[in-house]
Write an enzyme that holds these catalytic residues in place. Structure first.
Site, PDB file in Angstrom:
ATOM      1  N   ASN A   9       0.866  -1.175   0.000  1.00  0.00           N
ATOM      2  CA  ASN A   9       0.000   0.000   0.000  1.00  0.00           C
ATOM      3  C   ASN A   9       0.907   1.231   0.000  1.00  0.00           C
ATOM      4  OD1 ASN A   9      -1.817   2.025   0.463  1.00  0.00           O
ATOM      5  ND2 ASN A   9      -2.390   1.382   2.525  1.00  0.00           N
ATOM      6  N   HIS A 103      -9.873   1.703   4.606  1.00  0.00           N
ATOM      7  CA  HIS A 103      -8.617   1.883   5.346  1.00  0.00           C
ATOM      8  C   HIS A 103      -8.825   2.903   6.463  1.00  0.00           C
ATOM      9  CE1 HIS A 103      -4.471   2.857   6.297  1.00  0.00           C
ATOM     10  NE2 HIS A 103      -4.133   1.728   5.682  1.00  0.00           N
ATOM     11  N   GLU A 158      -5.981  -4.300  10.779  1.00  0.00           N
ATOM     12  CA  GLU A 158      -4.893  -3.342  11.008  1.00  0.00           C
ATOM     13  C   GLU A 158      -5.196  -2.517  12.263  1.00  0.00           C
ATOM     14  OE1 GLU A 158      -2.762  -2.289   7.095  1.00  0.00           O
ATOM     15  OE2 GLU A 158      -4.587  -1.096   7.153  1.00  0.00           O
ATOM     16  N   SER A 195       2.966  -1.772  10.454  1.00  0.00           N
ATOM     17  CA  SER A 195       4.399  -1.847  10.754  1.00  0.00           C
ATOM     18  C   SER A 195       5.013  -3.211  10.440  1.00  0.00           C
ATOM     19  CB  SER A 195       4.667  -1.465  12.219  1.00  0.00           C
ATOM     20  OG  SER A 195       4.252  -0.139  12.448  1.00  0.00           O
TER      21      SER A 195
END
Ligand code: PGA
Length: 232
Positions: A9, A103, A158, A195
């Protein structure tokens, strides 16, 4: 061996020149990798260029890249028409097989609501673009999980604290959440994002319930991204 999705991404990064450099950086890498689906999600401005690189790689850069797939980072909740600034599903479909929907950066900075996200999932479904549906909390699944058939969706978990912070979730926690997601939605690919680096990727992909990773920052560097693919 389970199938893994490794998704880059790029967010609002890279000019066309920088993209060319990145692509040169992966030119010696041997695709395809049998159990890994590699999906690049660049800005809209770069989709056309990337598609050309993939379909017609520059001279001397082998056609093995044709196994790379493209995804968009967003999709309009509307059909094509008078919606200035939006990119419709029909337009995206020309270039991409996948699209990131929901997102957390879009939810946070662009005030995307559940209602808008559901419309985006519907558009992706209508034009047969596979959504990579991002959630930061398991509660975000309920309203949206029935829009798209199970065979046509990927979920990316996420956690907010892990995105861009250098503080990834623990593989145990991420795998536990992935297992809960599968209990609710069924046997679909569930990815972890936040991360991810070449150093920690294997700790996530080797867990039983995680089927790949969504990589932001670390995907911007071609070598680091290749190492992530290799270590996953
Ligand atoms: P990060 O981003 O890898 O830079 O944390 C992941 C994402 O936002 O998808």
């Amino acid at each position: 061996m389970k199938k893994l999705f490794i998704i880059a991404n790029w967010k609002s990064n890279k000019t066309s020149l920088e993209t060319k450099d990145w692509f040169q950086g992966i030119s010696n890498f041997q695709f395809p990798i049998s159990n890994k689906e590699i999906i690049l999600c660049p800005a809209f401005t770069l989709l056309s260029n990337l598609k050309s690189y993939i379909v017609n790689p520059p001279a001397g850069e082998a056609g093995h890249k044709s196994s790379l797939k493209l995804g968009a980072q967003d999709i309009s909740p509307f059909e094509s028409g008078a919606y200035t600034g939006e990119v419709s599903a029909k337009q995206i479909k020309e270039f991409a097989d996948y699209v990131i929907v929901g997102h957390s950066e879009r939810r946070q900075h662009f005030h995307e609501t559940e209602e808008i996200i559901i419309k985006k999932l519907e558009m992706a479904q209508k034009y047969q673009i596979k959504p990579i549906f991002c959630i930061s909390d398991i509660s975000q699944i309920h309203n949206s999980s029935f829009i798209v058939p199970k065979s046509n969706i990927i979920i990316a978990y996420e956690p907010l604290s892990a995105i861009g912070s250098g503080q990834a979730d623990t593989p145990e926690n991420a795998s536990n959440i992935a297992s809960q997601i599968k209990k609710i939605v069924g046997e679909i690919p569930v990815l972890y994002g936040g991360s991810v680096t070449s150093e920690n990727v294997a700790s996530f992909t080797k867990t039983p319930y995680i089927d790949g990773v969504l990589v932001g920052n670390a995907s911007l560097d071609a070598q680091e991204f290749l190492t992530i693919i290799a270590h996953a």
